[in-house]
Design an enzyme around this catalytic site. Sequence first.
Site, PDB file in Angstrom:
ATOM      1  CE  LYS A  25      -3.815  -2.537   1.982  1.00 34.87           C
ATOM      2  NZ  LYS A  25      -4.812  -2.816   3.201  1.00 34.87           N
ATOM      3  CG  ASP A  69     -10.108  -0.966   3.930  1.00 29.80           C
ATOM      4  OD1 ASP A  69      -9.660  -0.920   2.757  1.00 29.80           O
ATOM      5  OD2 ASP A  69      -9.702  -1.368   5.175  1.00 29.80           O
ATOM      6  CD  GLN A 101      -3.560  -4.832   5.800  1.00 29.89           C
ATOM      7  OE1 GLN A 101      -3.419  -4.022   5.241  1.00 29.89           O
ATOM      8  NE2 GLN A 101      -4.020  -5.997   5.068  1.00 29.89           N
TER       9      GLN A 101
HETATM   10  N1  LIG Z   1      -7.991  -3.452   5.960  1.00 29.11           N
HETATM   11  C1  LIG Z   1      -8.132  -4.340   5.063  1.00 29.11           C
HETATM   12  N2  LIG Z   1      -7.476  -5.413   5.372  1.00 29.11           N
HETATM   13  C2  LIG Z   1      -7.571  -6.494   4.496  1.00 29.11           C
HETATM   14  C3  LIG Z   1      -7.990  -6.337   3.185  1.00 29.11           C
HETATM   15  C4  LIG Z   1      -8.659  -5.217   2.823  1.00 29.11           C
HETATM   16  O1  LIG Z   1      -9.083  -4.596   1.779  1.00 29.11           O
HETATM   17  N3  LIG Z   1      -8.500  -3.878   3.781  1.00 29.11           N
HETATM   18  N4  LIG Z   1      -7.838  -7.205   2.074  1.00 29.11           N
HETATM   19  C5  LIG Z   1      -7.122  -8.334   2.563  1.00 29.11           C
HETATM   20  C6  LIG Z   1      -5.557  -8.110   2.020  1.00 29.11           C
HETATM   21  N5  LIG Z   1      -5.086  -7.236   1.064  1.00 29.11           N
HETATM   22  C7  LIG Z   1      -5.453  -5.957   1.405  1.00 29.11           C
HETATM   23  O2  LIG Z   1      -5.102  -5.508   2.119  1.00 29.11           O
HETATM   24  C8  LIG Z   1      -4.726  -7.480  -0.291  1.00 29.11           C
HETATM   25  C9  LIG Z   1      -4.605  -8.733  -0.632  1.00 29.11           C
HETATM   26  C10 LIG Z   1      -4.127  -9.148  -1.936  1.00 29.11           C
HETATM   27  C11 LIG Z   1      -3.754  -8.389  -2.882  1.00 29.11           C
HETATM   28  C12 LIG Z   1      -2.952  -8.534  -4.126  1.00 29.11           C
HETATM   29  O3  LIG Z   1      -2.853  -7.737  -4.776  1.00 29.11           O
HETATM   30  N6  LIG Z   1      -2.873  -9.911  -4.070  1.00 29.11           N
HETATM   31  C13 LIG Z   1      -1.990 -10.412  -5.287  1.00 29.11           C
HETATM   32  C14 LIG Z   1      -1.354 -11.688  -4.978  1.00 29.11           C
HETATM   33  C15 LIG Z   1      -0.173 -11.449  -3.927  1.00 29.11           C
HETATM   34  C16 LIG Z   1       0.360 -12.762  -3.497  1.00 29.11           C
HETATM   35  O4  LIG Z   1       0.825 -13.542  -4.615  1.00 29.11           O
HETATM   36  O5  LIG Z   1       0.478 -13.096  -2.333  1.00 29.11           O
HETATM   37  C17 LIG Z   1      -2.781 -10.694  -6.677  1.00 29.11           C
HETATM   38  O6  LIG Z   1      -4.110 -10.840  -6.404  1.00 29.11           O
HETATM   39  O7  LIG Z   1      -2.283 -10.385  -7.561  1.00 29.11           O
HETATM   40  C18 LIG Z   1      -3.648  -6.886  -2.459  1.00 29.11           C
HETATM   41  C19 LIG Z   1      -4.342  -6.602  -1.091  1.00 29.11           C
HETATM   42  C20 LIG Z   1      -7.150  -8.793   3.823  1.00 29.11           C
HETATM   43  N7  LIG Z   1      -7.035  -7.596   4.831  1.00 29.11           N
END
Ligand SMILES: Nc1nc2c(c(=O)[nH]1)N[C@@H](CN(C=O)c1ccc(C(=O)N[C@@H](CCC(=O)O)C(=O)O)cc1)CN2
Length: 293
Positions: free
Chosen positions: A53, A120, A97
């Site tokens: 982020k 969020d 988070q």
């Molecule tokens: N406050 C928050 N906590 C969490 C959220 C959220 O939206 N707000 N979502 C998830 C975690 N997350 C952001 O925080 C998040 C998860 C995944 C990705 C992402 O880009 N993933 C990649 C793959 C990454 C990998 O290989 O591990 C993809 O999909 O291409 C971004 C953000 C839980 N907590």
Amino acid sequence: MTARILDGTATAARIKAELTERVVALAARGVRPGLGTLLVGDDPGSRWYVAGKHKDCAEVGIASIREDLPATATQDEIEAAVRRLNEDPECTGFIVQLPLPKGIDANRVLELVDPDKDADGLHPTNLGRLVLRVNEPVTSPLPCTPRGIIDLLLRHDIDLRGADVVIVGRGVTVGRSIGLLLTRREINATVTLTHTGTEDLAEHTRNADVVIAAAGVPGIITADIIKPGAVVIDVGVSRSTDPETGKSRVVGDVDPGVREVASWVSPNPGGVGPMTRAMLLSNVVDTAERLLG
Ligand SMILES: Nc1nc2c(c(=O)[nH]1)N[C@@H](CN(C=O)c1ccc(C(=O)N[C@@H](CCC(=O)O)C(=O)O)cc1)CN2
């Protein structure tokens, strides 16, 4: 049929370029948007997401504010950090988070976030506005993953008006909240929300024009339960170890065989995840623009 790919990485890159221009325009008017993050503990996944982020913020010119607390932080210490972010003028929007460590009342923490700084879009006040304001434009932050999914579809000219959309999974961040967006008048989709209590999932998905899989069950969506030509969005995030490299990798809810019947699929990784990150930045920039009136 081989499905076309809804490339979230490329789409997010375009959105970030647009946001960079808006951040420059804000700077000319004396405003710098700032994203705050509150991270509690040392879960490697959460640390990686938070680092991502802040990297995104640097890319588009948004300021970064961090509150990092140890896994031993108490409810009071976490709530004090939320209050600091609420009061920090440099921080125009922030996130807590998730998940928070066991024993912490996450809802109490999230309800303390100033709804006007809720990057969020998951504060009860902002979700409540989505429920109540059906006929008026919503000017409060929208939940990032649902907003990202809809943006990904619309930017690929997928028309959702009148579409039958089946959502698999009733979690707050995706399943429950995306229905509130898809049924707004400007989108006008018809939504069915399925979950672990649904008796015959296939009966629903086989009739759907769009399936949004957010169950967190690897491969639950197989080709035989998808209507030929449907659009399939993979939101599920499970982890498994790659037998060749021994490294942890993301496994989605959608079986690879679905690509033989669907018209469009979102890859996972590389689909909804990057769009979620881009929408977080969009929420921060939108809020800063609203501050200027
Ligand atoms: N406050 C928050 N906590 C969490 C959220 C959220 O939206 N707000 N979502 C998830 C975690 N997350 C952001 O925080 C998040 C998860 C995944 C990705 C992402 O880009 N993933 C990649 C793959 C990454 C990998 O290989 O591990 C993809 O999909 O291409 C971004 C953000 C839980 N907590």
